[in-house]
Design an enzyme around this catalytic site. Structure first.
Site, PDB file in Angstrom:
ATOM      1  N   GLU A   1      30.502  20.672  35.848  1.00 26.67           N
ATOM      2  CA  GLU A   1      30.428  19.615  36.870  1.00 26.67           C
ATOM      3  C   GLU A   1      28.968  19.373  37.230  1.00 26.67           C
ATOM      4  OE1 GLU A   1      32.973  20.934  40.066  1.00 26.67           O
ATOM      5  OE2 GLU A   1      34.768  20.576  38.832  1.00 26.67           O
TER       6      GLU A   1
ATOM      7  N   HIS B   1      40.727  32.448  41.169  1.00 26.59           N
ATOM      8  CA  HIS B   1      42.190  32.420  41.298  1.00 26.59           C
ATOM      9  C   HIS B   1      42.737  31.080  41.768  1.00 26.59           C
ATOM     10  CE1 HIS B   1      42.296  36.582  40.310  1.00 26.59           C
ATOM     11  NE2 HIS B   1      41.396  36.850  41.241  1.00 26.59           N
TER      12      HIS B   1
ATOM     13  N   GLU C   1      33.977  29.705  21.120  1.00 27.83           N
ATOM     14  CA  GLU C   1      32.883  28.735  21.244  1.00 27.83           C
ATOM     15  C   GLU C   1      31.539  29.427  21.024  1.00 27.83           C
ATOM     16  OE1 GLU C   1      32.621  26.686  25.028  1.00 27.83           O
ATOM     17  OE2 GLU C   1      31.068  25.314  24.268  1.00 27.83           O
TER      18      GLU C   1
ATOM     19  N   GLN D   1      -1.979  33.589   3.236  1.00 20.04           N
ATOM     20  CA  GLN D   1      -1.172  34.753   3.613  1.00 20.04           C
ATOM     21  C   GLN D   1      -0.465  34.522   4.960  1.00 20.04           C
ATOM     22  OE1 GLN D   1      -3.103  38.516   4.679  1.00 20.04           O
ATOM     23  NE2 GLN D   1      -1.784  39.536   3.175  1.00 20.04           N
TER      24      GLN D   1
HETATM   25  C1  LIG Z   1      24.649  18.557  25.012  1.00 18.52           C
HETATM   26  C2  LIG Z   1      25.562  19.333  25.897  1.00 18.52           C
HETATM   27  C3  LIG Z   1      26.924  19.345  25.617  1.00 18.52           C
HETATM   28  C4  LIG Z   1      27.806  20.015  26.487  1.00 18.52           C
HETATM   29  N1  LIG Z   1      29.158  19.946  26.236  1.00 18.52           N
HETATM   30  C5  LIG Z   1      30.007  20.404  27.201  1.00 18.52           C
HETATM   31  C6  LIG Z   1      31.423  20.178  27.084  1.00 18.52           C
HETATM   32  O1  LIG Z   1      31.908  19.591  26.108  1.00 18.52           O
HETATM   33  N2  LIG Z   1      32.221  20.604  28.090  1.00 18.52           N
HETATM   34  C7  LIG Z   1      31.741  21.252  29.198  1.00 18.52           C
HETATM   35  O2  LIG Z   1      32.522  21.610  30.063  1.00 18.52           O
HETATM   36  N3  LIG Z   1      30.404  21.503  29.312  1.00 18.52           N
HETATM   37  C8  LIG Z   1      29.547  21.089  28.362  1.00 18.52           C
HETATM   38  N4  LIG Z   1      28.199  21.312  28.492  1.00 18.52           N
HETATM   39  C9  LIG Z   1      27.702  22.006  29.676  1.00 18.52           C
HETATM   40  C10 LIG Z   1      27.166  23.393  29.441  1.00 18.52           C
HETATM   41  O3  LIG Z   1      28.204  24.281  29.145  1.00 18.52           O
HETATM   42  C11 LIG Z   1      26.368  23.760  30.694  1.00 18.52           C
HETATM   43  O4  LIG Z   1      25.184  22.963  30.675  1.00 18.52           O
HETATM   44  C12 LIG Z   1      26.021  25.210  30.781  1.00 18.52           C
HETATM   45  O5  LIG Z   1      27.178  25.986  30.967  1.00 18.52           O
HETATM   46  C13 LIG Z   1      25.043  25.515  31.934  1.00 18.52           C
HETATM   47  O6  LIG Z   1      25.472  24.933  33.127  1.00 18.52           O
HETATM   48  P1  LIG Z   1      24.452  24.017  33.956  1.00 18.52           P
HETATM   49  O7  LIG Z   1      23.841  23.051  33.030  1.00 18.52           O
HETATM   50  O8  LIG Z   1      25.175  23.476  35.127  1.00 18.52           O
HETATM   51  O9  LIG Z   1      23.316  24.998  34.435  1.00 18.52           O
HETATM   52  P2  LIG Z   1      23.355  25.930  35.741  1.00 18.52           P
HETATM   53  O10 LIG Z   1      24.635  26.676  35.760  1.00 18.52           O
HETATM   54  O11 LIG Z   1      22.976  25.135  36.912  1.00 18.52           O
HETATM   55  O12 LIG Z   1      22.171  26.937  35.401  1.00 18.52           O
HETATM   56  C14 LIG Z   1      20.798  26.578  35.538  1.00 18.52           C
HETATM   57  C15 LIG Z   1      19.934  27.783  35.153  1.00 18.52           C
HETATM   58  O13 LIG Z   1      20.238  28.869  36.023  1.00 18.52           O
HETATM   59  C16 LIG Z   1      20.605  30.001  35.263  1.00 18.52           C
HETATM   60  N5  LIG Z   1      21.642  30.770  35.958  1.00 18.52           N
HETATM   61  C17 LIG Z   1      22.791  30.316  36.507  1.00 18.52           C
HETATM   62  N6  LIG Z   1      23.503  31.337  36.983  1.00 18.52           N
HETATM   63  C18 LIG Z   1      22.795  32.466  36.727  1.00 18.52           C
HETATM   64  C19 LIG Z   1      23.031  33.854  36.982  1.00 18.52           C
HETATM   65  N7  LIG Z   1      24.149  34.296  37.551  1.00 18.52           N
HETATM   66  N8  LIG Z   1      22.075  34.734  36.583  1.00 18.52           N
HETATM   67  C20 LIG Z   1      20.934  34.302  35.992  1.00 18.52           C
HETATM   68  N9  LIG Z   1      20.687  33.012  35.733  1.00 18.52           N
HETATM   69  C21 LIG Z   1      21.599  32.099  36.091  1.00 18.52           C
HETATM   70  C22 LIG Z   1      21.151  29.443  33.957  1.00 18.52           C
HETATM   71  O14 LIG Z   1      21.086  30.421  32.934  1.00 18.52           O
HETATM   72  C23 LIG Z   1      20.203  28.279  33.740  1.00 18.52           C
HETATM   73  O15 LIG Z   1      19.016  28.754  33.160  1.00 18.52           O
HETATM   74  C24 LIG Z   1      27.287  20.710  27.606  1.00 18.52           C
HETATM   75  C25 LIG Z   1      25.921  20.736  27.852  1.00 18.52           C
HETATM   76  C26 LIG Z   1      25.062  20.043  27.033  1.00 18.52           C
HETATM   77  C27 LIG Z   1      23.596  20.044  27.370  1.00 18.52           C
END
Ligand SMILES: Cc1cc2nc3c(=O)[nH]c(=O)nc-3n(C[C@H](O)[C@H](O)[C@H](O)COP(=O)(O)OP(=O)(O)OC[C@H]3O[C@@H](n4cnc5c(N)ncnc54)[C@H](O)[C@@H]3O)c2cc1C
Length: 386
Positions: free
Chosen positions: A137, A188, A251, A288
């Site tokens: 989201e 949950h 995945e 090299q």
């Molecule tokens: C091209 C593309 C295709 C995608 N396709 C899909 C799809 O088909 N369906 C779908 O549902 N999603 C999809 N996604 C979403 C993807 O799974 C999410 O972008 C990903 O899970 C990260 O969530 P976020 O982007 O909201 O980042 P956030 O969750 O906001 O995280 C931001 C940063 O904070 C870090 N972070 C967050 N929590 C923690 C923690 N507990 N400890 C340490 N670091 C943390 C993360 O590692 C990241 O570096 C896609 C994303 C992209 C870019």
């Protein structure tokens, strides 16, 4: 046959001649149906929807899925062989778009009724409908237990409100396997619904513009009092979180396969170029520093591939590999980060130019350590097992 897959890893331990036949047919499909057009599709930001039907007719979409819904029972290495060959399109976006069913369908198979599988799995495996997965989201993707999209029961429908973003195949999907909140806070309260794109109150953004994966359409999806029949609920209410988590294993494995292939292609391109390109009167291979760079790249690619295959074999044998698959994804992404960076360096200015494969690999690679669970989330999982 030659696999253009020069590797010292124990190829024969994992792939039989029967896997090789499927690999060969995937390679022919890529050569004939994709490579001549892929640059055009990358620039257009999508590939033709007919490709799903073509891939389905050759059996690539149904591999590993139950026969009763149009699948072809096959072990995990058939899927890996096909994925590796699809990556030879040099377009992670094409692979992600064509493969979005592989993240959208498994929860339906593991949690759905026979009726739901007939409705939502069979047409997708036949290439007649397109499936996407909606978890992330705008407010966050890593913290899946905290999703905000709600589904409130109203008679024999759920009324869904909220939005999903970064959804692969989101613009063209006919159905979305979607995480919604049906209960209280936390894991949950999460359920999975299959939401059809023609449901009232369902709308989709324009294609999101991205750094890489250009050939896959990526969308934001909005639910405005979107009405979804109760019979589209997968499993029981508030039990969707486990289906989502189980789905991540496959995945992550396939993202590791993509990262290994990204690195391998970048290595192959670099080797070819280093043998041809001249500077100061000799080929780049004559330095090299270039040879050592290539040696390190090759070493990392072998190690990443072998480890991913080992984890895949254990998953295929039914062993729990939650920690290991997270390690495989992180390791493969670390390898592909380094190898694609070095490949661009070896190509010099050309490596920065559109039309050169290493330039696209470098861009496409970046998402692999973000999608399907970030590097940091993988490390959180691994550290829990230490
Ligand atoms: C091209 C593309 C295709 C995608 N396709 C899909 C799809 O088909 N369906 C779908 O549902 N999603 C999809 N996604 C979403 C993807 O799974 C999410 O972008 C990903 O899970 C990260 O969530 P976020 O982007 O909201 O980042 P956030 O969750 O906001 O995280 C931001 C940063 O904070 C870090 N972070 C967050 N929590 C923690 C923690 N507990 N400890 C340490 N670091 C943390 C993360 O590692 C990241 O570096 C896609 C994303 C992209 C870019």
């Amino acid at each position: 046959m030659s696999f253009e897959f020069q590797t010292t890893c124990e190829y024969q331990k994992y792939f039989t001649p029967s896997h090789d036949m499927v690999r060969k047919s995937a390679r022919e499909f890529v050569k004939k149906e994709v490579l001549p057009y892929i640059d055009e599709w990358e620039e257009a930001g999508e590939f033709p929807v007919e490709m799903y039907k073509k891939a389905a007719d050759l059996g690539f979409l149904g591999l590993g899925y139950p026969e009763e819904y149009g699948g072809i029972p096959a072990d995990i290495f058939y899927r890996i062989a096909v994925s590796e060959e699809l990556m030879r399109t040099g377009s992670g976006g094409f692979c992600a778009g064509l493969g979005s069913l592989n993240i959208a369908i498994p929860p339906i198979l593991s949690m759905g009724t026979d009726e739901q599988k007939k409705r939502f799995v069979a047409p997708v495996l036949a290439g007649e409908k397109i499936a996407a997965l909606g978890i992330t989201e705008p407010g966050g993707g890593s913290d899946v237990a905290n999703i905000r999209t709600t589904a409130v029961r109203d008679g024999d429908h759920y009324v869904v409100n909220g939005s999903k973003t970064f959804i692969t195949s989101g613009c063209r999907a006919d159905q979305l396997t979607c995480a919604v909140r049906t209960g209280g806070e936390g894991a949950h309260g999460v359920s999975l619904l299959v939401i059809e794109a023609d449901s009232p109150g369902y709308s989709v953004s324009d294609r999101l513009k991205k750094t890489g994966w250009w050939a896959s359409d990526t969308a934001e999806i909005y639910f405005d009092n979107c009405r979804v029949p109760v019979e589209n609920l997968l499993g029981r209410e508030n039990e969707g979180f486990y289906g989502i988590m189980a789905n991540f294993q496959y995945e992550r494995l396939m993202l590791a396969v993509m990262a290994n292939m990204t690195a391998r292609l970048a290595l192959e391109e670099s080797l070819r170029y280093a043998r041809e390109r001249k500077a100061f009167g000799k080929t780049l291979m004559g330095f090299q520093v270039t040879r050592h760079k290539l040696a390190e790249m090759a070493t990392l690619v072998e190690a990443g591939t072998e480890f991913t295959y080992r984890v895949a074999a254990k998953i295929g044998a039914g062993e729990d590999q939650i920690k290991e698959v997270s390690m495989a994804k992180n390791f493969a992404c670390m390898v592909s980060d380094k190898v694609t960076y070095d490949a661009v360096q070896i190509f010099g200015g050309y490596g920065f130019m559109r039309g050169y494969l290493v330039e696209r690999l470098f861009r496409d690679n970046r998402v692999l350590s973000i999608g399907g669970g970030t590097t940091e989330i993988m490390n959180e999982i691994i550290s829990k097992f230490l």
